[in-house]
Design a protein around this motif. Structure first.
Motif, PDB file in Angstrom:
ATOM      1  N   UNK A  44     -15.634  17.688   5.809  1.00 33.38           N
ATOM      2  CA  UNK A  44     -15.367  17.246   7.185  1.00 33.38           C
ATOM      3  C   UNK A  44     -14.691  15.877   7.193  1.00 33.38           C
ATOM      4  N   UNK A  45     -15.167  14.966   6.376  1.00 33.63           N
ATOM      5  CA  UNK A  45     -14.572  13.623   6.360  1.00 33.63           C
ATOM      6  C   UNK A  45     -13.129  13.657   5.853  1.00 33.63           C
ATOM      7  N   UNK A  46     -12.817  14.591   4.953  1.00 36.59           N
ATOM      8  CA  UNK A  46     -11.427  14.745   4.515  1.00 36.59           C
ATOM      9  C   UNK A  46     -10.543  15.164   5.682  1.00 36.59           C
ATOM     10  N   UNK A  47     -11.051  16.059   6.516  1.00 38.99           N
ATOM     11  CA  UNK A  47     -10.288  16.489   7.685  1.00 38.99           C
ATOM     12  C   UNK A  47     -10.084  15.338   8.669  1.00 38.99           C
ATOM     13  N   UNK A  48     -11.127  14.550   8.858  1.00 37.52           N
ATOM     14  CA  UNK A  48     -11.010  13.404   9.769  1.00 37.52           C
ATOM     15  C   UNK A  48     -10.004  12.377   9.228  1.00 37.52           C
ATOM     16  N   UNK A  49     -10.061  12.136   7.918  1.00 33.55           N
ATOM     17  CA  UNK A  49      -9.117  11.185   7.322  1.00 33.55           C
ATOM     18  C   UNK A  49      -7.688  11.704   7.405  1.00 33.55           C
ATOM     19  N   UNK A  50      -7.495  12.989   7.119  1.00 32.42           N
ATOM     20  CA  UNK A  50      -6.136  13.545   7.145  1.00 32.42           C
ATOM     21  C   UNK A  50      -5.552  13.504   8.550  1.00 32.42           C
ATOM     22  N   UNK A  51      -6.381  13.773   9.546  1.00 35.72           N
ATOM     23  CA  UNK A  51      -5.890  13.742  10.918  1.00 35.72           C
ATOM     24  C   UNK A  51      -5.514  12.320  11.317  1.00 35.72           C
ATOM     25  N   UNK A  52      -6.347  11.353  10.932  1.00 38.86           N
ATOM     26  CA  UNK A  52      -6.032   9.960  11.257  1.00 38.86           C
ATOM     27  C   UNK A  52      -4.763   9.518  10.545  1.00 38.86           C
ATOM     28  N   UNK A  53      -4.578   9.978   9.323  1.00 39.65           N
ATOM     29  CA  UNK A  53      -3.378   9.614   8.567  1.00 39.65           C
ATOM     30  C   UNK A  53      -2.117  10.195   9.219  1.00 39.65           C
ATOM     31  N   UNK A  54      -2.214  11.416   9.708  1.00 39.05           N
ATOM     32  CA  UNK A  54      -1.073  12.045  10.374  1.00 39.05           C
ATOM     33  C   UNK A  54      -0.721  11.308  11.667  1.00 39.05           C
ATOM     34  N   UNK A  55      -1.737  10.986  12.459  1.00 42.97           N
ATOM     35  CA  UNK A  55      -1.503  10.299  13.733  1.00 42.97           C
ATOM     36  C   UNK A  55      -0.929   8.908  13.508  1.00 42.97           C
ATOM     37  N   UNK A  56      -1.570   8.131  12.638  1.00 40.71           N
ATOM     38  CA  UNK A  56      -1.161   6.743  12.431  1.00 40.71           C
ATOM     39  C   UNK A  56       0.200   6.644  11.748  1.00 40.71           C
ATOM     40  N   UNK A  57       0.534   7.592  10.863  1.00 40.10           N
ATOM     41  CA  UNK A  57       1.852   7.561  10.218  1.00 40.10           C
ATOM     42  C   UNK A  57       2.956   7.834  11.234  1.00 40.10           C
ATOM     43  N   UNK A  58       2.692   8.723  12.180  1.00 37.36           N
ATOM     44  CA  UNK A  58       3.671   8.982  13.236  1.00 37.36           C
ATOM     45  C   UNK A  58       3.885   7.730  14.094  1.00 37.36           C
ATOM     46  N   UNK A  59       2.799   7.036  14.389  1.00 45.60           N
ATOM     47  CA  UNK A  59       2.913   5.805  15.181  1.00 45.60           C
ATOM     48  C   UNK A  59       3.628   4.706  14.397  1.00 45.60           C
ATOM     49  N   UNK A  60       3.286   4.585  13.105  1.00 43.21           N
ATOM     50  CA  UNK A  60       3.879   3.541  12.270  1.00 43.21           C
ATOM     51  C   UNK A  60       5.378   3.757  12.090  1.00 43.21           C
ATOM     52  N   UNK A  61       5.791   4.991  11.884  1.00 42.42           N
ATOM     53  CA  UNK A  61       7.213   5.288  11.695  1.00 42.42           C
ATOM     54  C   UNK A  61       8.010   5.117  12.983  1.00 42.42           C
ATOM     55  N   UNK A  62       7.300   5.100  14.114  1.00 44.00           N
ATOM     56  CA  UNK A  62       7.980   4.954  15.413  1.00 44.00           C
ATOM     57  C   UNK A  62       8.041   3.511  15.877  1.00 44.00           C
ATOM     58  N   UNK A  63       7.587   2.588  15.012  1.00 47.60           N
ATOM     59  CA  UNK A  63       7.733   1.175  15.341  1.00 47.60           C
ATOM     60  C   UNK A  63       6.464   0.449  15.719  1.00 47.60           C
ATOM     61  N   UNK A  64       5.335   1.127  15.725  1.00 53.42           N
ATOM     62  CA  UNK A  64       4.064   0.482  16.050  1.00 53.42           C
ATOM     63  C   UNK A  64       3.505  -0.219  14.813  1.00 53.42           C
TER      64      UNK A  64
END
Length: 441
Positions: free
Chosen positions: A367-387
């Motif tokens: 479960x924690x792997x799923x939570x980490x992977x989801x956070x990584x996907x969300x935050x990478x999208x934000x980071x690549x968009x200039x945040x």
């Protein structure tokens, strides 16, 4: 002279009776005496209160249920009462529409119409459960509110049925069509409402007392329906023949039903993370490093259908969890990305062309792997968009693969995880509703 010595005290639950057992010693008698502390001037009132509590509340209340139980049940009781009254008005309209009291209608025609209505409802129930069954757990509050809104729409349609039949010259086909549509809507309400009620009951039961909480909820609902039945017996004769007043009362009951439902689902405070709640946490964490509390996030969580998309649009990217490798096997960076996650239980593979982030899970993913992977996907999208996220600067060229590498090398997950634990979030379960594909590499 009497000598009193307290041997033991006991209490039934948190709000039940309390007793003391004392040893009495005097010149004539030695023995143990029970002193009931509730046997005072208010003893009868306390006895009635305790009886009602044992009949309608789970054993061990309030410690045996979640802290949001009482507020939710109060609003749920109000909405159930309003819905029952609205249902009484629509039932009268249905009976009028199928020809009860009319010399031109036959029992056979009315029976066939009713059977067709029930049959279409059964088909609708099966199809809805097939298409949306896995989503009901993840967004139980949203689907609960949706079910009640749909129920109001079905009741409104039934109330309009007699007027529609008159408008087309008394056609049985028109009445049958209206009842079939309303029947399908009510069958969906039955599936969505029943499934989400089970999910909410599971959240409320805190001492392995799921059956008890469910049973007492049923007792409360039965009492409310009985009260609504008595009210309907008084109200319906008054509204007989008064079309305008009937519609006014129906609108008032419906508005009360919607308002009470909104307050009920907003009162629920879940500690498990679904996509909507996790999204709220991640957006706030990205800008402030602060992990919001359970109560804060549940208050901000949208509960209206359409405000929680199935696949979130994060800075133009869609997130697909637990997808097949087939979706990304044709990408040129596929092998490189898999090698990068060789020691992990998941792989986050972005596709800049389609603006999609695919997350692949190993078979032993936790479960924690799923939570980490989801956070990584969300935050990478934000980071690549200039945040800017924590102390990370966004890639100058907006390359999402570079953003992912930055996140992997940072300590963001350690801080995020600790913040989630400190705020009381349950990391042993998740409601992210990933796909079923699992891989080995």
């Amino acid at each position: 002279m009497n000598s009193l010595k307290t041997l033991i005290t006991e209490k039934e639950g948190e709000k039940g009776y309390s007793r003391q057992y004392v040893k009495v010693t005097d010149t004539t008698e030695n023995g143990v005496v029970c002193i009931d502390s509730d046997l005072d001037s208010n003893g009868k009132f306390r006895g009635i209160t305790h009886l009602l509590s044992s009949v309608f509340l789970p054993q061990g209340y309030p410690s045996s249920v979640s802290h949001d139980y009482l507020e939710y049940q109060i609003w749920d009781t109000i909405q159930a009462f309003a819905s029952s009254l609205s249902g009484s008005l629509s039932t009268r309209a249905i009976l009028e529409g199928v020809g009860v009291g009319s010399s031109t209608s036959t029992p056979l025609a009315a029976t066939l119409m009713w059977l067709i209505k029930d049959g279409t409802g059964m088909v609708g129930r099966i199809l809805f459960a097939w298409c949306n069954g896995t989503k009901l757990d993840a967004d139980s509050k949203k689907w609960r509110f949706f079910a009640d809104l749909l129920n109001d729409c079905a009741l409104s349609l039934e109330l309009c049925a007699p007027y529609a039949v008159v408008a087309v010259g008394g056609s049985n086909g028109t009445m049958t069509s209206i009842l079939c549509v309303a029947g399908v809507a009510k069958s969906i309400v039955g599936v969505a409402g029943g499934a989400t009620r089970a999910a909410l009951t599971q959240h409320q039961a805190r001492q392995g007392n799921l059956a008890d909480v469910s049973a007492k909820d049923g007792s409360q609902e039965t009492l409310v329906n009985l009260a609504a039945l008595i009210t309907s017996l008084w109200l319906l004769p008054i509204l007989d023949g008064a079309t305008g007043l009937t519609w006014l009362m129906f609108i008032l009951f419906t508005l009360l039903h919607v308002f009470a439902n909104l307050k009920a689902v907003k009162a629920v405070t879940m500690e498990t993370l679904n996509r909507a709640r996790y999204m709220i946490i991640l957006k706030q964490f990205a800008s402030t490093k602060y992990v919001a509390s359970v109560k804060e996030v549940n208050r901000l969580e949208p509960v209206i259908m359409g405000l929680i998309p199935t696949e979130e649009d994060v800075c133009g990217y869609r997130i697909k969890l637990g997808c097949s490798i087939k979706a990304v096997a044709s990408q040129s960076i596929f092998e490189k990305q898999l090698a990068h996650y060789s020691e992990r239980n998941f792989a986050v593979i972005p596709d800049p062309l389609t603006k999609t982030i695919y997350v692949i899970y190993r078979r032993d993913c936790k479960v924690e792997d799923m939570l980490e992977s989801y956070s990584q996907a969300i935050l990478s999208a934000m980071l690549s968009s200039g945040y800017s996220i924590m102390d990370l600067d966004p890639p100058l060229d907006g390359d999402i693969s570079k953003a992912l590498n930055q996140l992997e090398k940072s300590s963001y997950w350690k801080e995020l995880r600790q913040g989630l634990v400190n705020q009381g979030w349950n990391l042993g379960q998740s409601l992210l509703a990933p796909g079923e594909w699992r891989a080995s590499w």
